[in-house]
Design a protein around this motif. Structure first.
Motif, PDB file in Angstrom:
ATOM      1  N   UNK A  16      45.898 -75.633  83.145  1.00 50.78           N
ATOM      2  CA  UNK A  16      46.794 -75.963  84.245  1.00 50.78           C
ATOM      3  C   UNK A  16      46.705 -74.935  85.373  1.00 50.78           C
ATOM      4  N   UNK A  17      46.479 -73.687  85.020  1.00 47.45           N
ATOM      5  CA  UNK A  17      46.313 -72.668  86.053  1.00 47.45           C
ATOM      6  C   UNK A  17      45.019 -72.881  86.836  1.00 47.45           C
ATOM      7  N   UNK A  18      43.945 -73.212  86.130  1.00 51.26           N
ATOM      8  CA  UNK A  18      42.669 -73.469  86.810  1.00 51.26           C
ATOM      9  C   UNK A  18      42.777 -74.661  87.752  1.00 51.26           C
ATOM     10  N   UNK A  19      43.510 -75.688  87.345  1.00 50.65           N
ATOM     11  CA  UNK A  19      43.657 -76.871  88.190  1.00 50.65           C
ATOM     12  C   UNK A  19      44.485 -76.594  89.437  1.00 50.65           C
ATOM     13  N   UNK A  20      45.195 -75.462  89.464  1.00 47.88           N
ATOM     14  CA  UNK A  20      46.025 -75.120  90.619  1.00 47.88           C
ATOM     15  C   UNK A  20      45.398 -74.042  91.490  1.00 47.88           C
ATOM     16  N   UNK A  21      44.224 -73.560  91.129  1.00 46.29           N
ATOM     17  CA  UNK A  21      43.561 -72.518  91.915  1.00 46.29           C
ATOM     18  C   UNK A  21      43.036 -73.117  93.216  1.00 46.29           C
ATOM     19  N   UNK A  22      43.281 -72.421  94.324  1.00 41.87           N
ATOM     20  CA  UNK A  22      42.774 -72.862  95.608  1.00 41.87           C
ATOM     21  C   UNK A  22      41.382 -72.306  95.883  1.00 41.87           C
ATOM     22  N   UNK A  23      40.526 -73.123  96.485  1.00 37.79           N
ATOM     23  CA  UNK A  23      39.157 -72.708  96.755  1.00 37.79           C
ATOM     24  C   UNK A  23      39.116 -71.509  97.698  1.00 37.79           C
ATOM     25  N   UNK A  24      39.978 -71.514  98.725  1.00 37.61           N
ATOM     26  CA  UNK A  24      39.972 -70.430  99.695  1.00 37.61           C
ATOM     27  C   UNK A  24      40.406 -69.106  99.060  1.00 37.61           C
TER      28      UNK A  24
END
Length: 534
Positions: A139-147
């Motif tokens: 769930x944390x990885x799915x919320x990481x922003x690319x920028x």
């Protein structure tokens, strides 16, 4: 009276949840936006770091706030709900949701954090807590922003340290194992007699910065929980909630470490409103699952298939296989990739006949409730070969050579045993989709796997039959009397061929990982079903 009081309370809670979501002004739970610019000379806009060239020397260390420098969402409630539900119980999760309206009116961010820590961790055994490594990283990885990721990972820093307002046990695996940071700073929880007491230690943890000459920080300007960065860093780059909300989601193929294994029952991000919907559905889901079980066990295929389809189960299948007209000395061996415990049953529904299912590990409860014959392998080459040969002579069989389920688009290593069992092997590509609960677990009660899968409102299965291939089928007395010495080496080629064909059909990546590797990551054991999980 009690029911009326509960009804009024949850009605009040629902109004607050909707009001908070409409306002879109989250701070910690729902933070208030503020201006990015600051009068302090060492504060800079985060956008100035997104250029192609790095303004820092190689002996510069980075202290990056997880919530303010990596994640797009400002709400930490979903991660504590995962801890309450997966690490505690449904009662603990319901209590956390019931306290949410109270937390919304509490002004202190630190107090809200302490309330969630108390509810989620009180009475949880420290040695048995694996949610931070098995559930939360997904769930944390799915919320990481690319920028945010691009700045934190692609700039040249001598050392990277993640800083979080959440307890260290919740974020350490994500920050170090999946983000590739060198260290993590998070609050430590008090422990008594091996159990968390729900309180946060008062001491500030040391900052592992090594011999860096300059320290750069990335934080959110909307929160005061990471203010200790102000005194540690030489320069600080700040983000705002609106800026992070515009970040793009980090693509899966850009993850520093592929997410292959994860555990837990919840298949959705448990925001307050989504959690409320889940609890409202839960009693109906249990009744629906029991209805589906009764229909599948008691009714013939021509009645159960349309009835289950009417209840919301979706089954799609295609076939490219061509039936062979040659007489067969043994039954057909169907070889499937393994998504859930129900893979063999869905295959039976498609073929409208009972098969013998070969399993590597199955709870006693699942064996009792299974409507088809199940054979448990002993992980002994000679015994397993003889057992499969015996039942194949009586009819068709289905086997999942991965030996365990995998939720993500990856295939584990295929055991080559199946290649020597039958001259007719039919590969079957399987995939499933759920929207509320996962029907698999590594650290939970395996006997509840089918129930949780069937509790989903509209679970779906996609099945595709591939062209059959020829196995190495020959006499077991000839093949296994030597205990595996001198056996045909082509069995590995055939197993890899089947894995490759299934991977191409499903667009899954083939790996050499095994069942043992999965359970060591998720449960800390080698995957043997214990009596406690039966």
């Amino acid at each position: 009276m009690v029911n009326k009081a509960l009804s009024r309370y949850f009605s009040f809670a629902s109004r607050i949840l909707l009001r908070q979501l409409r306002s879109n002004s989250s701070k910690y739970l729902h933070r208030k936006p503020s201006i990015v610019d600051s009068p302090f000379s060492k504060l800079h806009k985060h956008g100035s770091l997104t250029g192609s060239r790095s303004p820092f020397s190689r002996n510069t260390a980075l202290m990056c706030s997880v919530e303010g420098g990596l994640l797009r969402s400002s709400s930490l409630f979903p991660y504590f709900m995962l801890v309450a539900f997966e690490g505690g119980s449904i009662v603990r999760a319901l209590l956390l949701l019931a306290l949410y309206p109270v937390m919304c009116v509490v002004r202190s961010e630190n107090m809200r954090l302490k309330m969630m820590v108390m509810v989620c961790f009180l009475g949880i055994r420290k040695d048995g807590f694996r949610i931070g490594a098995s559930v939360l990283p997904k769930f944390l990885l799915e919320d990481v922003g690319w920028e945010g990721f691009e700045v934190a990972k692609k700039k040249r820093f001598a050392r990277r340290v993640g800083v979080s307002a959440m307890p260290r046990v919740m974020v350490e695996s994500f920050v170090k194992d999946y983000m590739g940071f060198d260290g993590v700073i998070g609050s430590e929880l008090k422990v008594f007699n091996g159990y968390f007491v729900g309180l946060v230690e008062g001491e500030t943890p040391a900052v592992p910065l090594g011999e860096a000459r300059m320290v750069v920080g990335i934080k959110s300007i909307d929160t005061s929980l990471d203010q200790h960065l102000m005194s540690t860093c030489d320069e600080i780059y700040v983000t705002s909630e609106s800026e992070r909300g515009s970040w793009k989601q980090l693509p899966r193929d850009k993850y520093p470490k592929p997410l292959i294994f994860h555990d837990g029952r919840l298949a959705f991000r448990p925001t307050p409103l989504a959690s409320l919907a889940m609890f409202a559905w839960f009693p109906f889901g249990v009744l629906l699952a029991l209805f589906r079980v009764v229909v599948g066990l008691c009714m013939p295929y021509n009645i159960s298939i349309p009835t289950l389809g009417f209840s919301g189960l979706n089954l799609r299948f295609t076939s490219t296989a061509q039936e062979s007209s040659h007489p067969k000395a043994k039954g057909i061996l169907y070889v499937c990739n393994h998504r859930t415990l129900l893979d063999p049953l869905y295959l039976c529904f498609i073929l409208k006949k009972n098969l013998t299912a070969v399993t590597y590990s199955l709870s006693r409860m699942s064996e009792i409730l299974s409507p088809i014959r199940t054979i448990r392998l002993a992980r002994d080459l000679n015994k397993d070969s003889s057992l499969m040969d015996h039942y194949l002579s009586q009819g068709d069989m289905v086997v999942c050579p991965e030996g365990t389920t995998c939720r993500e688009p990856f295939l584990l290593r295929f055991s080559p045993l199946f290649t020597e069992m039958s001259g007719t092997i039919v590969p079957v590509a399987m995939n499933c989709d759920v929207n509320m609960f996962y029907g698999t677990t590594a650290g939970g009660l395996k006997c509840l796997d089918p129930i949780f899968f069937l509790m989903n409102p509209f679970p779906s299965y996609t099945v595709k039959f591939l062209d059959q291939i020829s196995g190495l089928s020959y006499s077991t007395s000839h093949a296994f009397d030597l205990g595996g010495i001198g056996r045909d080496s082509r069995r590995f080629d055939i197993a890899n061929q089947v894995q490759s064909e299934l991977g191409k059909t499903l667009n899954f990546e083939c790996t050499r990982l095994t069942r043992k590797a999965k359970y060591l990551v998720l449960a800390g054991n080698e995957g043997i079903v214990s009596p406690a999980n039966k």
